[in-house]
Structure formats: C-alpha cells, structure tokens
Design a protein around this motif. Structure first.
Motif, short mmCIF file in Angstrom:
data_model
loop_
_atom_site.label_atom_id
_atom_site.label_comp_id
_atom_site.label_asym_id
_atom_site.label_seq_id
_atom_site.Cartn_x
_atom_site.Cartn_y
_atom_site.Cartn_z
N LEU A 46 0.83 -1.21 0.00
CA LEU A 46 0.00 0.00 0.00
C LEU A 46 0.86 1.27 0.00
N ALA A 47 2.03 1.20 0.65
CA ALA A 47 2.89 2.38 0.72
C ALA A 47 3.67 2.59 -0.58
N ALA A 48 3.89 1.48 -1.34
CA ALA A 48 4.72 1.58 -2.55
C ALA A 48 4.10 2.50 -3.60
N LEU A 49 2.77 2.41 -3.76
CA LEU A 49 2.11 3.20 -4.81
C LEU A 49 2.22 4.70 -4.54
N PRO A 50 1.75 5.20 -3.38
CA PRO A 50 1.86 6.65 -3.14
C PRO A 50 3.30 7.14 -3.10
N ARG A 64 -3.56 17.76 -6.06
CA ARG A 64 -4.78 17.17 -6.60
C ARG A 64 -5.00 15.76 -6.04
N TYR A 65 -3.88 15.03 -5.90
CA TYR A 65 -4.00 13.63 -5.47
C TYR A 65 -3.76 13.44 -3.96
N ALA A 66 -3.75 14.56 -3.24
CA ALA A 66 -3.39 14.48 -1.81
C ALA A 66 -4.25 13.47 -1.04
N LEU A 67 -5.59 13.51 -1.30
CA LEU A 67 -6.48 12.62 -0.55
C LEU A 67 -6.21 11.15 -0.90
N PHE A 68 -6.01 10.92 -2.21
CA PHE A 68 -5.74 9.56 -2.69
C PHE A 68 -4.44 9.04 -2.06
N ILE A 69 -3.39 9.84 -2.14
CA ILE A 69 -2.08 9.45 -1.59
C ILE A 69 -2.18 9.25 -0.08
N GLY A 70 -2.84 10.22 0.58
CA GLY A 70 -3.00 10.15 2.04
C GLY A 70 -3.74 8.89 2.46
N SER A 71 -4.82 8.54 1.70
CA SER A 71 -5.60 7.35 2.06
C SER A 71 -4.74 6.10 2.00
N PHE A 72 -3.96 5.99 0.92
CA PHE A 72 -3.10 4.80 0.79
C PHE A 72 -2.09 4.71 1.93
N TYR A 73 -1.46 5.86 2.22
CA TYR A 73 -0.47 5.86 3.30
C TYR A 73 -1.11 5.48 4.65
N LEU A 74 -2.30 6.08 4.91
CA LEU A 74 -2.94 5.80 6.20
C LEU A 74 -3.35 4.33 6.31
N LEU A 75 -3.86 3.80 5.17
CA LEU A 75 -4.23 2.37 5.19
C LEU A 75 -2.97 1.52 5.39
N GLY A 76 -1.88 1.93 4.74
CA GLY A 76 -0.60 1.21 4.90
C GLY A 76 -0.13 1.28 6.34
N ALA A 77 -0.27 2.48 6.96
CA ALA A 77 0.15 2.65 8.36
C ALA A 77 -0.68 1.74 9.25
N ALA A 118 1.79 23.17 2.15
CA ALA A 118 2.43 21.85 2.12
C ALA A 118 2.91 21.44 3.51
N TRP A 119 3.43 22.42 4.26
CA TRP A 119 3.97 22.11 5.59
C TRP A 119 2.84 21.63 6.53
N ALA A 120 1.70 22.36 6.47
CA ALA A 120 0.56 21.97 7.32
C ALA A 120 0.05 20.59 6.90
N ARG A 121 0.10 20.36 5.59
CA ARG A 121 -0.36 19.06 5.08
C ARG A 121 0.51 17.92 5.62
N VAL A 122 1.82 18.12 5.50
CA VAL A 122 2.74 17.08 5.99
C VAL A 122 2.57 16.91 7.50
N SER A 123 2.40 18.06 8.21
CA SER A 123 2.28 17.99 9.67
C SER A 123 1.04 17.21 10.08
N SER A 124 -0.12 17.56 9.46
CA SER A 124 -1.34 16.87 9.87
C SER A 124 -1.28 15.39 9.49
N PHE A 125 -0.68 15.12 8.30
CA PHE A 125 -0.59 13.72 7.90
C PHE A 125 0.34 12.93 8.85
N SER A 126 1.48 13.55 9.19
CA SER A 126 2.43 12.87 10.09
C SER A 126 1.79 12.60 11.44
#
Ligand SMILES: Nc1nc2c(ncn2[C@@H]2O[C@H](COP(=O)(O)OP(=O)(O)OP(=O)(O)O)[C@@H](O)[C@H]2O)c(=O)[nH]1
Length: 398
Positions: A46-50, A64-77, A118-126
């Motif tokens: 799951l992490a390989a694709l994003p 544009r793909y932030a939600l898609f990428i984020g979903s994959f990463y979160l599911l991978g996590a 971008a910084w807030a995005r990375v922060s909230s995702f992390s």
C-alpha cells in the motif's frame, strides 16, 4: 518528464518496497499461521504506490491527489500497526484508527484545496499516521511488555518508527525546506526515502527472524509432545530426565509406570472419541499432581510414566494414591458403568545410571498390579501375594 535513468532512480524505492512485500508474502505462504507477515506485506504494497506517485508527480498534481495518496499511506500505516498488533495479540483499534484517518483526510483536503500549505499538510498527515501507529503500542505497553529479545526489538523499532513519523515535520523545519517545491530532489525527500527504506528493511529482518524462530519452536514442540494430551513423548522424556539425573539436589527420585485399567473396554463401549477424552482427563490429573521438577510423559496408548524428584518411595506411593482418588472423583467423563481406575508400579532412583533399570522395574511392578486385579499401587521392595486374576475374571469383577 524524466530521463530513463532518472525515472528508474525515482521509482527504485517503490520497487524495493514491492520486493520486500513480495518476500513477506512468500514467507506468509510458507507459514500461514504467522499472519503478521501478511499484514506487513500489505502495508508495504500500500505504501509503494503513493511513494512512487510522490516521487513522480509535480507539486500541483500532488495537491490534486493528496487525498488519494494520504488514504493509501494511512491504510498502509494501519496495516503495519495491525501486523504489530497481531504479533503482540492486542487490538489495532480499527474504529479509533478510522476516526483518526477521517480527521486526517479532512485536514489534508483543507490544506491541499482550501488553504494550501504543504507544511501543514505534511504535519497533519504525520500526526494522523503517527497516532494510527501508536494505537497498538499504547495497548502493549499498558498490557505486558514482551520479555523475549526479538519481540522486544520489534517493540522498540515500532516505537522509534512511530516517534519518527510524529517528528517528520520537525525534520522539514530543521532542513529549512518549507515550500516543498520540486520534492524528488529535496534533501527532505531524500532523507525520507532513506529512512522509510531503512525502517522497512529492519522491520522485514526482525519480523522474518521472529517468524523463523516461532516456526523452529513450533516444530520442536511438535517433536517433543504427544499431540492428543500435550504431554512429553518418550524421546523428550528421556532427554529431560537425563538433565534431572545430573542434578544432585533432585535426589532421591522415583519412577512411576501407570496405565489406565481396561481402556480397550472404554473405547469399545463409548467409542474412540470418548476414549480420547479419558486420555486427556487422565493427563490433566497427572499434571495437576506434579511439582516443579517432576516430569510426566505418555509412552504410548494408555501408558504414562512419571519421574518424581526429591521424593521418598512412601511419598511417591501416596502421590499415586492421590491420583487414584482424583480419578475416582472425576468419573463424570464416563456416562455409566465401572469407575475409571489406574494401576501403578513404582521404583526408586538413587543414582543417575539407574533410570533404565528403574523403568524396567516399574513396568514389571505395573504388570504385577494389573495381574493382581488392577486399581493398585505396587512399589519396589514389597513382597506382594502372588495372585493372578485373568482378564475374563476381572471383567466380571468390574
Ligand atoms: N481412544 C484411544 N484409544 C487408544 C489410543 N491409543 C491406544 N488406544 C487403545 O488403547 C487400548 C489398549 O488396550 P489394552 O492394551 O488391551 O489395554 P487395556 O484394555 O487397558 O487393558 P489393561 O491395560 O490390561 O487393563 C487399545 O484398544 C487401543 O486401541 C488413543 O490415542 N486413543
């Protein structure tokens, strides 16, 4: 967009993740009870694709793909958290993880499409993925920390990776990279890739080592134990008895040969399955009567051997009588008919070379006890009257 060589270089981390995922999948196919390998393989896939998309896409597309990428990463996590949880037998708390994921994805949407940062995005995702990873760790810390060094290594590696996930925004800040433009060539991204690959490799090594170790333990356990009663078998009894015989503190010892009376009749009357239940009941009664260093084994059929340590012959006899008494009080396993009984032969051991001889004598005494009418304890050194009750006669008595 990329020269051929650059392209291969950029997607190499994703390919490496997929190779690790494939290795873990193969390991799981070989040993299917180790489900944590499957969850870990899922996490890497799951992490390989994003990871590949992030390396390939320009910043505008990433938004544009932030939600898609984020979903994959979160599911991978979550899959990674689930693999730890499987290993530690705790919950990865899917409902709480789902709530965290929903909040994180909302924040990602906000910082990608409404208030672009971008910084807030990375922060909230992390923060979100760090919380998902922390869920099983919090449970295992509250429950019971594993004592084994390999499982401890897994726990500390998981804690380190979770802390790293939480602190990634600080890394960006430290590297002075705040606008995140041209991500693939940024030192932040390079460091991220190196860290993710190193962690993935370390997790694969530790998880695989745990799987191999568990498989070896399982095979050793199957080799040493009788599958029906989980008692030691003859081979492992001999092996462990030799260790005990080398310890002078455990003398004097005694060997008990014991056998269920008329077991064939139990099988014939109530069926083999009931016979198996009787064997399991007897094994639990025997085990409940043993002390720390005593050994009990199923030598075959309905015959058991016990090695009692630091015990006199008289106390060994009392213990055999206690077992007979326990058997009498657990008769509910047989619907009706004669009570469940056992016969015993007991021989002492005062030196390490006497085991074989003591086993033979105990067996002979057991044979005598059977011939004398069963449900008896015959001990070494006692002259028993030479009575013989043949099988047909004993059936009438029972
Ligand atoms: N249910 C069950 N029966 C078993 C197992 N292993 C051996 N047996 C049965 O145990 C019985 C042993 O019979 P015998 O050796 O004649 O002994 P017994 O009927 O107990 O007679 P005595 O020992 O003389 O009192 C046989 O019928 C075997 O089939 C097992 O794992 N499960």
């Amino acid at each position: 967009m990329f020269a051929n060589n650059d392209f291969i270089l950029v997607i190499t981390p994703s390919l490496a993740m997929l190779v690790l995922a494939l290795l873990l999948l193969i390991a799981w196919l070989v040993q299917r009870s180790q489900r944590f390998l499957l969850w870990q393989s899922g996490a890497y896939s799951l992490a390989a694709l994003p990871l590949g998309l992030q390396s390939l896409l320009p910043l505008e597309e990433l938004n544009r793909y932030a939600l898609f990428i984020g979903s994959f990463y979160l599911l991978g996590a979550w899959c990674l958290a689930k693999s730890w949880a499987e290993r530690w037998r705790v919950s990865a708390q899917p409902h709480t993880a789902l709530l965290i994921a929903a909040i994180t994805l909302t924040a990602l949407y906000y910082f990608s499409h409404i208030e672009q940062s971008a910084w807030a995005r990375v922060s909230s995702f992390s923060f979100g993925s760090g919380l998902v990873l922390a869920l099983p760790i919090l449970e295992v810390r509250a429950k019971k920390v594993p004592s084994d060094w390999l499982d401890k290594s897994l726990l500390w590696l998981s804690i380190t990776f979770t802390v790293y996930t939480f602190t990634r925004p600080i890394l960006i800040w430290l590297l002075g990279y705040s606008d995140l433009r041209s991500l693939p060539s940024s030192p932040y991204w390079l460091l991220t890739l190196i860290s993710i690959l190193s962690f993935s490799l370390l997790f694969t090594v530790v998880m695989s080592a745990i799987a191999v170790r568990d498989t070896v333990h399982k095979l050793r356990d199957e080799r040493d134990h009788d599958p029906l009663t989980r008692m030691l078998n003859r081979r492992s009894f001999q092996e462990r008895a030799q260790k005990h015989l080398g310890d002078p503190k455990l003398y004097p010892m005694a060997v008990l040969a014991c056998d269920i009376d008329h077991f064939k009749r139990i099988n014939d009357t109530w069926g083999h399955e009931r016979g198996d239940q009787v064997l399991q009941l007897v094994s639990s009664i025997l085990q409940n009567n043993l002390r720390q260093h005593d050994l009990v084994a199923r030598f075959g059929g309905e015959e058991f051997v016990i090695l009692l340590t630091d015990i006199t012959l008289r106390d060994a006899e009392l213990l055999a009588q206690q077992i007979q008494c326990d058997l009498g009080s657990k008769n509910a396993v047989l619907p009706s008919g004669p009570k469940l009984t056992m016969s015993f032969g007991i021989s002492p051991i005062s030196a390490s070379f006497q085991l074989e001889q003591a086993l033979k004598e105990a067996d002979h005494l057991l044979y005598q006890a059977k011939n004398a009418g069963r449900d008896r304890v015959h001990i070494s050194g006692v002259m028993y009257p030479d009575i013989f009750i043949d099988s047909a006669q004993s059936e009438v008595i029972a």
